[in-house]
Every structure is written in C-alpha cells, then in structure tokens.
Write a protein that holds these residues in place. Sequence first.
Motif, short mmCIF file in Angstrom:
data_model
loop_
_atom_site.label_atom_id
_atom_site.label_comp_id
_atom_site.label_asym_id
_atom_site.label_seq_id
_atom_site.Cartn_x
_atom_site.Cartn_y
_atom_site.Cartn_z
N GLU A 6 14.33 -6.89 2.94
CA GLU A 6 13.32 -6.08 3.62
C GLU A 6 13.12 -4.75 2.90
OE1 GLU A 6 12.50 -4.11 8.05
OE2 GLU A 6 14.50 -4.85 7.55
N GLY A 7 11.88 -4.50 2.47
CA GLY A 7 11.57 -3.24 1.81
C GLY A 7 11.07 -2.20 2.80
N ALA A 8 11.15 -0.94 2.39
CA ALA A 8 10.63 0.17 3.19
C ALA A 8 9.56 0.89 2.36
CB ALA A 8 11.76 1.13 3.55
N GLN A 9 8.75 1.73 3.04
CA GLN A 9 7.60 2.38 2.40
C GLN A 9 6.66 1.32 1.79
OE1 GLN A 9 10.85 4.02 1.17
NE2 GLN A 9 10.71 5.08 3.09
N GLY A 10 6.02 1.61 0.67
CA GLY A 10 5.08 0.67 0.07
C GLY A 10 5.05 0.80 -1.44
N SER A 11 4.46 -0.17 -2.09
CA SER A 11 4.48 -0.22 -3.55
C SER A 11 3.81 0.98 -4.21
CB SER A 11 3.77 -1.50 -4.03
OG SER A 11 4.44 -2.64 -3.53
N GLN A 36 0.84 -1.19 0.00
CA GLN A 36 0.00 0.00 0.00
C GLN A 36 0.89 1.26 0.00
OE1 GLN A 36 -2.08 -1.66 3.45
NE2 GLN A 36 -3.98 -1.64 2.29
N TRP A 37 0.56 2.23 0.84
CA TRP A 37 1.34 3.48 0.89
C TRP A 37 2.29 3.48 2.10
CZ3 TRP A 37 -3.80 3.75 -0.92
CH2 TRP A 37 -3.95 4.28 -2.20
N GLY A 38 2.83 2.32 2.43
CA GLY A 38 3.70 2.20 3.59
C GLY A 38 2.89 2.00 4.86
N ASP A 39 3.59 1.85 5.97
CA ASP A 39 2.97 1.70 7.30
C ASP A 39 2.11 0.44 7.40
OD1 ASP A 39 3.93 4.34 8.06
OD2 ASP A 39 2.34 5.13 6.79
#
Length: 420
Positions: free
Chosen positions: A218-223, A9-12
């Motif tokens: 590990e990714g940060a934020q979102g797609s 989503q938009w992170g978090d």
Amino acid sequence: MVDVILGLQWGDEGKGKIVDFFAPNYDVVARFQGGPNAGHTLYVDGKKMVLHQIPSGIFHQNIVNIIGNGVVLDPITLKRECDAVAAYGIDVRKNLFISQRTNLIVPTHRALDKASELQKGDSKIGSTLKGIGPAYMDKTGRNALRVGDLMDKSFITNYIKLRLKHQKLLDNFHFIEDISAWEEEFFEALEFLRTLNIVNGEYFINSKISEGKKVLAEGAQGSMLDIDFGTFPFVTSSSTISAGVCNGLGVAPQKIKDILGVTKAYCTRVGGGPFPTELEDATGEELRKLGSEFGATTGRPRRCGWIDLVALKYACMINGVTKMVMTKADVLDTFENLQVCTAYNINGAHQEEVPFQMNNVVIDPVYKKFAGWHTDSTQIKDAAELPAEMSTYIDFINGYVGAPVKYVSNGPGREQIISL
C-alpha cells in the motif's frame, strides 16, 4: 507474490477504500513509504475512519498488516490510531507488525518542519507539518533513530544527542515554541510501541512470500509527489512509486506482479505546487463541494481541476501500471460537459510530456471536451448499466494512457465499486 496499490496523481485519490476493498483477496497488507502525512479514509460500519500510519487492511481480522522500513513512524499518531481501531474490536497486537528498520519521527522533527515552512514564507511547499521531511533527512543523513533502537539501552542517550543536534538548527530558525508537551506524549507513546509486534521486517515479509501468501503493498501520497519524479520541489520526501516497494519493504523486483494505480475521475491537489488543470472558478468550487474535497490529514480545501492525462500517462509509465481504478466518478454526475487535458502548450509549443520543472514555466492545458452523463451513478452495480457517456469518457482515457481502467468507484461505501 506482491501486488501494489498506489496513487497516480497528487495523493488523495481514495486509495484507503480501494485497499480495503481488495484486502480480503490477500493475506498481508504492507505500507511501504510515507508517514502520518498520509490520510487513508475508510468507512467501517458506516462510520468514517482515517488511517495515517496503520495499513488499510487492519479491519480484516485475518489479514497481517505490516508497517515497512520505508515508512517514517510517529509513535503518538500510531498510539491514537491503535486506540481508535481497538474501539472497533480489532486487536492490533494480533495482526499489526512493525519493521525494526522503520525510522522514528521525534518531537523536534515536527518543530523543524514547522520552523522551516515558516521561514519559506510565500515559497512554502505546503507541508503537513508532521515532521516527515526532517525525519527522512535524518535517515539519509544517517542520524535517525529506528524502531529497533527502542530495545537498546543507549536509546535515551542517542535521543538526547539527536535532540541537541536539532536544537542548534531550531536556534538558527529562531524557533522558540515550547515542545515539552510533545516530548511527554512521545515517551508515553514509545512505551506503548514497545508492546507491539516489532519484527525483522524484510525477513518477515519474505517468509510470507515463500509460504505462498499474497501480499498487497500500500502506497501513500501519489506519484506526482515522488521525491525524484514528482513536481519537485513541491513533493514529499519518499519514493511514492512502485520502485519504492522494493526499498520500503525489502522485497526483490521480480516478486512484484500487478500494479494497480488509483486515479480520480478529475484532479485535486493539497498545498503548493504546479497544477496545470486547476480550476479557480465556479466549476472548481463545484468539484470541491460535490467531492467534499478537504484534506483527510490537514482539513485544508483541496485545489480542484479536470483530469490531466499528460500527467496520468507519465505516472502509469514510471510505475508500470497494469490496471487502473477510477474513483469519485459519481462526483461528475451532474456536469453538463467535462474537459480532459490531452497536452500542454508551453511557450507556444505543443507538448505531451511532463516537463522537467513545471513551476518555472507557464502551462496552458489543451482540452478535449466530453458530454456529461446526467445520471445518478451511485446506484449502479454492474458495468452494463454505465451511461454511454461515462463509458466513452473511460474508453478515451484507456486509449490515451495505455493502461486500462478496470474498476470504477461510484461512492464512498465499501460496496460502491464496479468491475469493468
């Protein structure tokens, strides 16, 4: 073999807890993009810990943690985090490694970020003001300083050149804030950074793979914040999707196996930008309150809304998601009815694709209604105990998106996750 965990989503979405949960199954956890704008929340011994730069596997003593070349690194944030982690008895010099090719965030990057955002006025993108955008701009502009440059005797000279370049830009913005305190702290943090394990990252991680070690990227934020495929221009400055793993760590595509996408049971967004299912009413406020929806990095209230399956299916497609993890399902426990966005109505046309430019069109979400489950799901340990209404909700999402929800997180605790 490399598996990936990233946001859909938009992170978090709660990736920090999910990485922490799966980490014991891996030998290496590697961050492949983003910077201190990320905030991965973990609960260690019942205490809340937010990681911005260090991979979320750091609290497992036998796991190697790597900050990859796709990350932009703020030495000040890193030092603070290392100090906080050390308070839990973790020796970062034992299991934290940093790629030489990782780009540094310098104090004037933060100043440029602030100056640029102030100038945008009502058009601001909601930057975290951590210097991320300017740091990535220097990377693509071939001006950046990298961690490996710390070992070069000309580092100070090159730093001054970069600072002077930035100062000209700041003068154009009429930015007059004194950043000398930032610089003092920056150089103290650089001395600390020099004492850590700085490695040739791509060789380091590929040697681990060759040895048969299992790697979790590990990714940060979102797609939906991806620089290419997100809601441009309200996006971050890096590739947040699975393709970014190859660039951000120096691994080949065929080394990637499973891609675990993390989604909330509803949607949130911090900062500006389009958000088709946003609820600016009592229901949105209730979601915010029940979900404690405030940014882990900024503390800003998150915008809240129903789950958007058009965007979720899109994110699964561009990432090649093989499994999904649904977080914060327990936040929906008390709702009488739930809504799920299954299409967009744009200028009278029914559409099930994410448009090229979301912020230039009026999007009316098309909803399908579901009954709530009115059950305290936080105590559930087994999939067989899930309320029928929750199973129906999840089954519909599986069918629409085409990637199965395999795990449901039903609380902030490390043990609060149900395997389906």
